[in-house]
Every structure is written in C-alpha cells, then in structure tokens.
Design a protein around this motif. Structure first.
Motif, PDB file in Angstrom:
ATOM      1  N   LEU A   1      -8.663  28.225  36.024  1.00 45.09           N
ATOM      2  CA  LEU A   1      -7.559  28.650  36.877  1.00 45.09           C
ATOM      3  C   LEU A   1      -7.090  30.043  36.483  1.00 45.09           C
ATOM      4  N   GLY A   2      -7.202  30.336  35.175  1.00 45.60           N
ATOM      5  CA  GLY A   2      -6.830  31.663  34.707  1.00 45.60           C
ATOM      6  C   GLY A   2      -7.572  32.755  35.448  1.00 45.60           C
ATOM      7  N   LEU A   3      -8.792  32.427  35.918  1.00 42.76           N
ATOM      8  CA  LEU A   3      -9.576  33.395  36.694  1.00 42.76           C
ATOM      9  C   LEU A   3      -8.887  33.739  37.998  1.00 42.76           C
ATOM     10  N   LEU A   4      -8.120  32.757  38.510  1.00 43.45           N
ATOM     11  CA  LEU A   4      -7.499  32.957  39.825  1.00 43.45           C
ATOM     12  C   LEU A   4      -6.202  33.748  39.724  1.00 43.45           C
ATOM     13  N   PHE A   5      -5.641  33.805  38.509  1.00 47.51           N
ATOM     14  CA  PHE A   5      -4.354  34.478  38.389  1.00 47.51           C
ATOM     15  C   PHE A   5      -4.512  35.981  38.449  1.00 47.51           C
ATOM     16  N   PRO A   6      -3.774  36.608  39.306  1.00 50.49           N
ATOM     17  CA  PRO A   6      -3.843  38.064  39.392  1.00 50.49           C
ATOM     18  C   PRO A   6      -3.112  38.708  38.221  1.00 50.49           C
ATOM     19  N   ALA A   7      -3.866  39.283  37.303  1.00 52.92           N
ATOM     20  CA  ALA A   7      -3.271  39.834  36.094  1.00 52.92           C
ATOM     21  C   ALA A   7      -2.388  41.042  36.406  1.00 52.92           C
ATOM     22  N   GLY A   8      -2.797  41.821  37.394  1.00 53.55           N
ATOM     23  CA  GLY A   8      -2.043  43.035  37.710  1.00 53.55           C
ATOM     24  C   GLY A   8      -0.605  42.762  38.088  1.00 53.55           C
ATOM     25  N   ALA A   9      -0.376  41.596  38.686  1.00 55.11           N
ATOM     26  CA  ALA A   9       0.980  41.279  39.129  1.00 55.11           C
ATOM     27  C   ALA A   9       1.908  41.059  37.946  1.00 55.11           C
ATOM     28  N   ALA A  10       1.335  40.732  36.784  1.00 49.19           N
ATOM     29  CA  ALA A  10       2.169  40.379  35.640  1.00 49.19           C
ATOM     30  C   ALA A  10       2.578  41.594  34.817  1.00 49.19           C
ATOM     31  N   ILE A  11       2.204  42.794  35.265  1.00 48.09           N
ATOM     32  CA  ILE A  11       2.321  43.947  34.382  1.00 48.09           C
ATOM     33  C   ILE A  11       3.771  44.296  34.047  1.00 48.09           C
ATOM     34  N   LEU A  12       4.669  44.192  35.015  1.00 45.07           N
ATOM     35  CA  LEU A  12       6.066  44.563  34.713  1.00 45.07           C
ATOM     36  C   LEU A  12       6.724  43.604  33.726  1.00 45.07           C
ATOM     37  N   PRO A  13       6.691  42.300  34.005  1.00 46.29           N
ATOM     38  CA  PRO A  13       7.268  41.389  33.012  1.00 46.29           C
ATOM     39  C   PRO A  13       6.546  41.469  31.673  1.00 46.29           C
ATOM     40  N   LEU A  14       5.245  41.729  31.724  1.00 47.75           N
ATOM     41  CA  LEU A  14       4.496  41.873  30.477  1.00 47.75           C
ATOM     42  C   LEU A  14       5.043  43.037  29.662  1.00 47.75           C
ATOM     43  N   TYR A  15       5.334  44.114  30.348  1.00 49.15           N
ATOM     44  CA  TYR A  15       5.905  45.271  29.666  1.00 49.15           C
ATOM     45  C   TYR A  15       7.229  44.885  28.997  1.00 49.15           C
ATOM     46  N   LEU A  16       8.066  44.148  29.745  1.00 47.75           N
ATOM     47  CA  LEU A  16       9.361  43.748  29.191  1.00 47.75           C
ATOM     48  C   LEU A  16       9.170  42.864  27.960  1.00 47.75           C
ATOM     49  N   MET A  17       8.192  41.951  28.052  1.00 49.70           N
ATOM     50  CA  MET A  17       7.908  41.068  26.918  1.00 49.70           C
ATOM     51  C   MET A  17       7.490  41.881  25.698  1.00 49.70           C
ATOM     52  N   LEU A  18       6.553  42.808  25.902  1.00 52.68           N
ATOM     53  CA  LEU A  18       6.064  43.619  24.787  1.00 52.68           C
ATOM     54  C   LEU A  18       7.195  44.475  24.217  1.00 52.68           C
ATOM     55  N   ARG A  19       8.099  44.900  25.090  1.00 52.62           N
ATOM     56  CA  ARG A  19       9.206  45.708  24.620  1.00 52.62           C
ATOM     57  C   ARG A  19      10.127  44.870  23.727  1.00 52.62           C
ATOM     58  N   ASP A  20      10.370  43.632  24.161  1.00 55.95           N
ATOM     59  CA  ASP A  20      11.216  42.771  23.348  1.00 55.95           C
ATOM     60  C   ASP A  20      10.563  42.429  22.015  1.00 55.95           C
ATOM     61  N   LEU A  21       9.233  42.417  21.995  1.00 58.67           N
ATOM     62  CA  LEU A  21       8.523  42.130  20.742  1.00 58.67           C
ATOM     63  C   LEU A  21       8.333  43.387  19.903  1.00 58.67           C
ATOM     64  N   ASN A  22       8.883  44.501  20.363  1.00 57.58           N
ATOM     65  CA  ASN A  22       8.746  45.785  19.660  1.00 57.58           C
ATOM     66  C   ASN A  22       7.304  46.223  19.487  1.00 57.58           C
ATOM     67  N   LEU A  23       6.486  45.937  20.486  1.00 59.14           N
ATOM     68  CA  LEU A  23       5.078  46.292  20.368  1.00 59.14           C
ATOM     69  C   LEU A  23       4.713  47.534  21.171  1.00 59.14           C
ATOM     70  N   ILE A  24       5.672  48.028  21.978  1.00 64.46           N
ATOM     71  CA  ILE A  24       5.381  49.206  22.780  1.00 64.46           C
ATOM     72  C   ILE A  24       4.944  50.346  21.864  1.00 64.46           C
ATOM     73  N   ASN A  25       4.015  51.155  22.336  1.00 66.90           N
ATOM     74  CA  ASN A  25       3.473  52.248  21.541  1.00 66.90           C
ATOM     75  C   ASN A  25       2.783  51.773  20.261  1.00 66.90           C
ATOM     76  N   SER A  26       2.002  50.702  20.430  1.00 69.16           N
ATOM     77  CA  SER A  26       1.113  50.308  19.346  1.00 69.16           C
ATOM     78  C   SER A  26      -0.198  49.866  19.999  1.00 69.16           C
ATOM     79  N   TYR A  27      -1.262  49.862  19.202  1.00 68.64           N
ATOM     80  CA  TYR A  27      -2.537  49.413  19.747  1.00 68.64           C
ATOM     81  C   TYR A  27      -2.448  47.971  20.250  1.00 68.64           C
ATOM     82  N   TYR A  28      -1.648  47.158  19.539  1.00 72.15           N
ATOM     83  CA  TYR A  28      -1.547  45.741  19.917  1.00 72.15           C
ATOM     84  C   TYR A  28      -1.051  45.560  21.344  1.00 72.15           C
ATOM     85  N   ALA A  29      -0.189  46.473  21.797  1.00 65.78           N
ATOM     86  CA  ALA A  29       0.393  46.337  23.132  1.00 65.78           C
ATOM     87  C   ALA A  29      -0.697  46.337  24.194  1.00 65.78           C
ATOM     88  N   VAL A  30      -1.835  46.986  23.881  1.00 66.27           N
ATOM     89  CA  VAL A  30      -2.942  46.996  24.838  1.00 66.27           C
ATOM     90  C   VAL A  30      -3.920  45.880  24.506  1.00 66.27           C
TER      91      VAL A  30
END
Lengths: 286, 279
Positions: free
Chosen positions: A123-152
């Motif tokens: 089912l994961g194949l069916l999920f459009p990953a691109g749609a999740a990019i904004l909330p994903l950014y917010l999640m990574l920001r809350d985890l303090n991962l922005i501007n690190s290799y891990y964020a990608v």
C-alpha cells in the motif's frame, strides 16, 4: 503462481543477425532524439557565450576548456557533489540493509499477520510521497533535523522501502526450502543463511534496488530544496538550479555545470543498466 | 509511516490559519479548502495536472510500445540503442529542466533549428506564452519519461516466451501479426503497471515545472501544478495552514486515483505481477 527466475534473458544466446536498414534507420532516429539535446549541452560547454548567442546551433570554434575549468575550480561543484554522494550513499546503504532485512522476514518467516504486513508495505507504493512534503518539513523541523544530511536521508529511505521490499521479496521467496534446510544441517543459523545463501542468490535484485535508490536520491530536488537551506549542504540538483539562476548571462558556464552534474548518474546507470532491466523483469513478471 | 503520520498532521494543520510559528491557534474549519477551490490559480493547476496525466499516457504509451517492439527485435548494436533511449530517464528532472530551458530560450537553439529547417513560423515564446507553456512542458516530460515506459515494456517483453512467437511464425504469421495478436496482449499487465506509475508521477510533478517555468508564469496559473502551488503558497509564502490543505487535496486526489486504478485495472496484476506471487 509466477516464480521469478534469476536467470538473464535468453536473448543474445543465439545467432545475432544484422537488422534491416529500416530497423536501423528508426533506431538511429530514436536514439538521436534521445541524446541530441544532451550532446548539445556537453558540446555547448566547450564554447563561449558570445559564440552561442551568435549561432545557437553551431560547433565549438575555437574549442574552449575554460567553462569546465571554471566550474571545477571556482564554483561549489565539489562541495555539492560531495553532499550528493554522502546523501545518496547513506540512503542506498540504509535502503538495501533495511529492505533486505524486512523482505527476508516477510519471505522466509511464517508468522501471524505476515500477509497483512506485506499488504501494508505494498500500500505504501500507492501513497503519494510528494503530498507529504509540507507536514514532513514541519516534523523534521520539530525534530531539529533541518539542515542536516539526515533530513534528506531518513525520508528518502522511508519512501524507497516499499518498492525495495516489493522487488526483493519474490527473489527471497523463490529460494528453495531445501537450500535453507541444507544450510541448517551444515550448522548455519537463519542469519547465516541470509548472509551466505540468500544474499548472494538475490544479488541481481539487490543491485537493482540499490541502483534505483541511489539514482532517485542523487536526482531528488524537492526534499533538499525545502530542508537544506544551508548553502554548504546543497546537493547537485540544487546547485544546478542556483548556478543557472545566478549566472543567467553565462550560458556557456551553465551548460558546463549542467553537463558535469549529469555525468555521475549517467556513468552509474551505464554500468548497472543490465542489472536494472534484469531486476525489473522479476518485478513486472506476469 | 513517514507518509501516514505527516498526512495526519497535514489534516490537522489544514484546519487552521497558521503562519508556521508557534502552535496553530486560529481555527478556521474547512475554510482553507473552500478557498483553494475558489482560487482560479488552483483550478488552473488542477487542469494542468489533468493535461499532464492524460497527455503522458496518450503520447508516451504508443511511442513507448513502438520503440520497445522495435528494440526487442534481434539486431546487432541493439544494446547500445537501448542504453541511449534510457538516457533522458536517468538524468535528474532538474538538469533536464535547465537544459531545455536553455535550448528553448528566445532565438535559442530550438528556434534556430526550426528556422534553418524553414519552419520559422512555428517559433514560439515556448516557456513564457501563457497558452503554450503547458504544452511545452508536456513535450519535455514526454522526452524525459518515455524512456521509463520503454524500460518497463522491454522488461515485460523479455518475459514473453520465444516459443509462442516462434510457433506463431511457423503458423505463417507476419511480424506485425505476431506483435498484434501474441506479444501485445501478453504485455497487458506491464502496460497497466506503467500507466499506474505514470499517473501517480504526473499528479505529483514538481521539479521540472519548478525549474523550467518562469515564476510569474507559474503564479498566473499557466504552468502551475498542484505540487508547485502547494510549495509556493505553503512554504515560500508561509501560509502553512493553507498549504497543508492543498497537500491534503493532492493526497486525496492521488490516493483515490490510485485506489480506483488498482480496483478496476490492476487487481489481477498487483498480486501476480508487481509482487510476483499470487495467493
């Protein structure tokens, strides 16, 4: 029903004849359309901007190395290539290791809910990953991962896993039970079986998923665009875009930068092309 | 997990008017959604996505099938041709976008080529004309992604047993009859999987549009897609609540399209073909 073979296609085993002239004419035309623009960009990098403006479709006259030399010595090309490499290698390694482990468990262990878990991954194949990019950014920001290799790396691994598992599992399932029993008699544990028998046997599929993950990561743009605002962490696709918008008048320089950025993915793919098609055969087998 | 959890957050954030700083407090209910569907730019983006989805299927499908059948014939040098056809697919969308942007500049290479071929009348403001840009983008996307369809189809073709085509040839079938009645029907599952992947990719298309199109043209809607609209508004204009609402719309459209496709076309294949194993 369909058991995947690990064998290469039988083509080329028999007498290979010359095609008809029409076949060649068509094939040549198709190939020309496919790579003419690329060749143009590479050659354009050997011209000067005034030459290009004066005659956009001409050949280098005289040949200048200056653009390539400039990109390689003065721009952030090497830094960006290094960042891309770290991220792509990290992603590939994690995808292959985790994908293999998950696919192995899903293929060789019997447990309650196994098929359900597998369906979850497909089912994961069916999920459009691109749609999740904004909330994903917010999640990574809350985890303090922005501007690190891990964020990608982390999101890329997560998004690549479903396809990896879907490609790997049939290969691992197709390994005969007898081999596993034989390995057990010889004293191999389940992990030993995975390491010494299953992994070598599924090498084509592992290469396929590895190459796919690597190229996808190497080429990715949207995720790094959002999560890597630090210029020192920029990857090559970001670099290409920045360079082209920064030096709009330096057409030759942009052409040179673009060709250099294309090179690694092209080389990598050329080396692994046979493996990819072979591995996909398992995946699209009807 | 990395998709499901964020989407849960997206639904939550989308109900707020939120600038992305501090916790969201200004609850606005479904207003972000109604705003999106009232914005003509978003509707343009939807239309553009539709053009790309159907345009890709209708144009790439026949081309890829023709090329794959051609490159499936046995002839010397075939491997080289196969490799060359895949080149555009391997390149980064960004690189391809920049490349075509350069080729298509005013009085650039493409224009010069057209003029030298006596087709100067076709010269356009390829990426700036509001009516032309989406078709230009579709052409570039076709150039880039037809190779992917060809790879999949060639992989599918190599699974067609030689015995079948040989038997048909012995029965006196011509090359074309063999393709039409034996090979192409056997490619059904592969074609449907490609259609599925192409559709999902087209709905989320971002990179190419982002680097190729002029921001002004995009902001007028002529070349926007749902994904660029989402990033423009949510990330760069910092309308996080609104951007998340667009993300949810994009997610729902893609997911429903995927489910419908799977339900009606892929059901047989996804068991047998994608997973390689039927229950």
């Amino acid at each position: 029903m369909a058991v995947n073979s690990v064998l290469p296609p039988s083509t080329g085993r028999r007498q290979v004849s010359w095609g008809t002239p029409l076949t060649y004419a068509l094939a040549l035309a198709i190939a020309a359309v496919s790579i003419a623009p690329v060749i143009y960009v590479v050659i354009g990098g050997f011209r000067t901007t005034p030459q290009i403006v004066a005659d956009p479709a001409g050949l280098p006259d005289p040949f200048v190395w200056d653009n390539y030399a400039r990109v390689l010595t003065q721009s952030n090309f090497w830094q960006q290539a290094f960042n891309s490499a770290v991220i792509a290698l990290g992603t590939t390694l994690a995808v292959v290791v985790l994908g293999l482990a998950a696919a192995f468990v899903l293929a060789r262990y019997r447990f309650r809910g196994r098929e359900g878990l597998y369906t979850f991954f497909t089912l994961g194949l069916l999920f459009p990953a691109g749609a999740a990019i904004l909330p994903l950014y917010l999640m990574l920001r809350d985890l303090n991962l922005i501007n690190s290799y891990y964020a990608v790396i982390l999101p890329q691994v997560a998004f690549s896993l479903p396809l990896t598992i879907v490609i790997l599992r049939p290969f691992l399932s197709a390994i005969p039970r007898e081999l596993e029993d034989a390995a057990a008699i010889d004293g191999a544990s389940r992990l030993g079986f995975l390491w010494r028998v299953a992994m070598p046997l599924s090498r084509p599929a592992l290469v396929t998923v590895g190459v796919l993950a690597f190229v996808a990561s190497w080429n990715s743009f949207l995720l790094p665009l959002l999560v890597l605002s630090d210029v020192n962490l920029h990857t090559l696709p970001l670099g290409v875009q920045n360079f082209s918008s920064q030096y709009t008048t330096d057409t030759a320089g942009v052409l040179a930068f673009t060709s250099l950025a294309m090179l690694p993915a092209l080389l990598f793919f050329t080396l692994a092309e046979k493996q990819i098609v072979g591995g996909l055969q398992g995946a699209v087998k009807g | 997990m990395f998709v499901l959890v964020p989407m849960g957050f997206a639904v939550y954030y989308s109900l707020f008017r939120w600038r992305g700083v501090g916790p969201p407090t200004e609850f606005v209910g479904l207003r972000n959604y109604t705003l999106a569907f009232q914005d003509p730019i978003f509707l343009d983006a939807l239309r553009n996505n539709a053009i790309i989805v159907f345009g890709s299927l209708l144009i790439q499908g026949p081309i890829a099938l023709g090329v794959a059948l051609l490159l499936n014939r046995r002839f010397r040098g075939r491997a080289v041709f196969r490799l060359l056809v895949f080149v555009p697919y391997v390149l980064a969308e960004v690189t391809v976008g920049i490349m075509w942007k350069l080729l298509l500049t005013d009085e650039g290479t493409v224009d010069a080529l057209l003029r030298s071929l006596g087709m100067g009348g076709l010269v356009q403001a390829w990426l700036a004309d509001l009516d032309v840009v989406i078709w230009t983008l579709l052409a570039i996307l076709t150039w880039k992604y037809v190779g992917f369809a060809i790879i999949l189809l060639l992989a599918g073709l190599s699974n067609v047993p030689d015995e079948l085509t040989e038997a048909a040839a012995i029965d006196g079938a011509s090359w074309w009859q063999i393709q039409r009645h034996v090979t192409i029907p056997l490619l059904g599952p592969t074609i449907r999987i490609w259609m599925f992947l192409s559709m999902i990719g087209s709905l989320q298309i971002f990179d190419m549009i982002w680097v190729t199109s002029v921001p002004a043209v995009r902001s007028l809607g002529a070349s926007a897609t749902m994904a660029t609209y989402m990033v423009d508004n949510g990330f760069f204009a910092r309308l996080w609540g609104y951007g998340n609402a667009v993300a949810v719309i994009l997610f729902v459209i893609s997911f429903v399209a995927a489910l419908l496709f799977q339900r009606f076309l892929l059901r047989r294949d996804i068991e047998g073909a994608i997973t390689g194993r039927a229950k």
